[in-house]
Design an enzyme around this catalytic site. Structure first.
Site, mmCIF file in Angstrom:
data_model
loop_
_atom_site.group_PDB
_atom_site.id
_atom_site.type_symbol
_atom_site.label_atom_id
_atom_site.label_comp_id
_atom_site.label_asym_id
_atom_site.label_seq_id
_atom_site.Cartn_x
_atom_site.Cartn_y
_atom_site.Cartn_z
ATOM 1 C CG ASP A 76 -1.973 1.102 1.068
ATOM 2 O OD1 ASP A 76 -2.905 0.885 0.271
ATOM 3 O OD2 ASP A 76 -1.854 2.182 1.682
HETATM 4 N N1 LIG Z 1 2.942 4.352 -12.476
HETATM 5 C C1 LIG Z 1 2.875 4.907 -11.266
HETATM 6 N N2 LIG Z 1 2.064 4.344 -10.343
HETATM 7 C C2 LIG Z 1 2.026 4.951 -9.134
HETATM 8 C C3 LIG Z 1 2.768 6.081 -8.805
HETATM 9 N N3 LIG Z 1 2.495 6.418 -7.532
HETATM 10 C C4 LIG Z 1 1.595 5.515 -7.056
HETATM 11 N N4 LIG Z 1 1.331 4.631 -8.038
HETATM 12 C C5 LIG Z 1 0.357 3.535 -7.996
HETATM 13 O O1 LIG Z 1 -0.783 4.027 -7.327
HETATM 14 C C6 LIG Z 1 -1.401 2.971 -6.598
HETATM 15 C C7 LIG Z 1 -1.477 3.363 -5.136
HETATM 16 O O2 LIG Z 1 -2.677 2.842 -4.613
HETATM 17 P P1 LIG Z 1 -2.732 1.534 -3.645
HETATM 18 O O3 LIG Z 1 -3.981 1.612 -2.855
HETATM 19 O O4 LIG Z 1 -1.432 1.405 -2.914
HETATM 20 O O5 LIG Z 1 -2.796 0.295 -4.644
HETATM 21 P P2 LIG Z 1 -3.932 -0.039 -5.713
HETATM 22 O O6 LIG Z 1 -3.429 0.309 -7.063
HETATM 23 O O7 LIG Z 1 -5.231 0.561 -5.289
HETATM 24 O O8 LIG Z 1 -3.990 -1.606 -5.715
HETATM 25 P P3 LIG Z 1 -4.144 -2.599 -4.432
HETATM 26 O O9 LIG Z 1 -2.751 -2.990 -4.076
HETATM 27 O O10 LIG Z 1 -4.970 -3.729 -4.968
HETATM 28 O O11 LIG Z 1 -4.829 -1.782 -3.362
HETATM 29 C C8 LIG Z 1 -0.530 1.746 -6.801
HETATM 30 O O12 LIG Z 1 -1.039 0.985 -7.882
HETATM 31 C C9 LIG Z 1 0.820 2.331 -7.182
HETATM 32 O O13 LIG Z 1 1.576 1.433 -7.989
HETATM 33 C C10 LIG Z 1 3.616 6.640 -9.823
HETATM 34 O O14 LIG Z 1 4.302 7.640 -9.641
HETATM 35 N N5 LIG Z 1 3.640 6.007 -11.025
#
Ligand SMILES: Nc1nc2c(ncn2[C@@H]2O[C@H](COP(=O)(O)OP(=O)(O)OP(=O)(O)O)[C@@H](O)[C@H]2O)c(=O)[nH]1
Length: 195
Positions: A76
Site C-alpha cells: 500500500d
Molecule cells: N505508475 C505509477 N504508479 C504509481 C505512482 N504512484 C503511485 N502509483 C500507484 O498508485 C497505486 C497506489 O494505490 P494503492 O492503494 O497502494 O494500490 P492499488 O493500485 O489501489 O492496488 P491494491 O494494491 O490492490 O490496493 C498503486 O497501484 C501504485 O503502484 C507513480 O508515480 N507512477
C-alpha cells in the site's frame, strides 16, 4: 530463492516492477475496503505510515488465508503531507485541491509491503521517498491536470513520477520504485534469502 509469489494487488505497476526484477507472480487482488480501514485507523490517530503498514498486511493476509501454497505479497502506498494522509481524489476538483495542498511543499510517499504465509505476516518493510514540489501558479496546475487522463488520475493519485508528474518537482529523494508503489530492492533481498 523464491521466485514465484502471489501479488495481492490490482496494480499493474507493481506486477511490472516485480517481473522486471525477475520475480514471477500470480495476481489475486485482495479488494480490501481501504476507505473503511483508513477511517477506523484515523479515528485512533494512526499515522499515514501505520495506515499503509496495516493496509499492506490486511491485503496480504486476506489472500494468504486461502492460498497456503504460496507466499503472498500485499502493498500500500500513501501520501503523507506533514503527518496528514492525502488519499486519492474522487474527482478533478479534489485532484486540484490536492495539488494546491502539495504546491511548494515537501511530502513523503510511503510504500509498505507485507509478505504473508498461511494467513500470517512473515515479513514486512516500509520505505519512504521525499518529494518537494515547485511553487506553481494555479493555472499551471490546471494545465498539468488537463494532461492527466481519468484512468491514471484515479488509479495513481495526482502524479505519475515516471511521466508528467516528474515536472512538478524541484527535488526528489528516494527510490523511484518506492514512489511507484513497491520497494522492490528490499523484497528481492528477502526472497533471495528465503529458506
Ligand atoms: N505508475 C505509477 N504508479 C504509481 C505512482 N504512484 C503511485 N502509483 C500507484 O498508485 C497505486 C497506489 O494505490 P494503492 O492503494 O497502494 O494500490 P492499488 O493500485 O489501489 O492496488 P491494491 O494494491 O490492490 O490496493 C498503486 O497501484 C501504485 O503502484 C507513480 O508515480 N507512477
Amino acid at each position: 530463492m523464491i521466485n514465484k509469489i502471489i501479488l495481492a494487488s490490482k496494480s499493474g505497476v507493481r506486477k511490472k516492477i516485480l517481473e522486471e526484477n525477475q520475480i514471477r507472480c500470480l495476481v489475486e487482488p485482495s479488494n480490501v475496503d481501504e476507505d473503511s480501514v483508513k477511517d477506523s485507523l484515523l479515528k485512533m490517530n494512526a499515522t499515514p505510515e501505520i495506515i499503509s503498514k496495516n493496509l499492506a498486511e490486511l491485503k496480504a493476509n486476506k489472500i494468504s488465508q486461502r492460498r497456503h501454497d504460496h507466499l503472498v505479497l500485499g502493498a500500500d502506498s500513501v501520501i503523507d503531507l506533514k503527518g496528514k494522509i492525502i488519499s486519492k481524489p474522487n474527482n478533478r476538483k479534489e485532484a486540484l485541491e490536492i495539488l494546491l495542498d502539495l504546491n511548494g511543499q515537501t511530502h513523503h510517499l510511503i510504500s509498505s509491503v507485507c509478505i504473508s504465509q498461511n494467513g500470517l505476516m512473515v515479513w514486512n518493510c516500509t520505505d519512504k521517498a521525499s518529494l518537494t514540489m515547485k511553487q506553481m501558479k494555479e493555472e499551471e496546475l490546471v494545465n498539468y491536470l488537463a494532461k492527466i487522463n481519468d484512468e491514471t488520475l484515479y488509479a495513481y493519485n495526482v502524479y505519475q513520477i515516471e511521466g508528467e508528474g516528474r515536472s512538478l518537482f524541484a527535488n526528489i529523494e528516494g527510490d523511484e520504485d518506492t514512489i511507484m508503489g513497491l520497494p522492490v530492492k528490499k523484497i528481492k533481498e528477502y526472497l533471495s534469502n528465503y529458506k
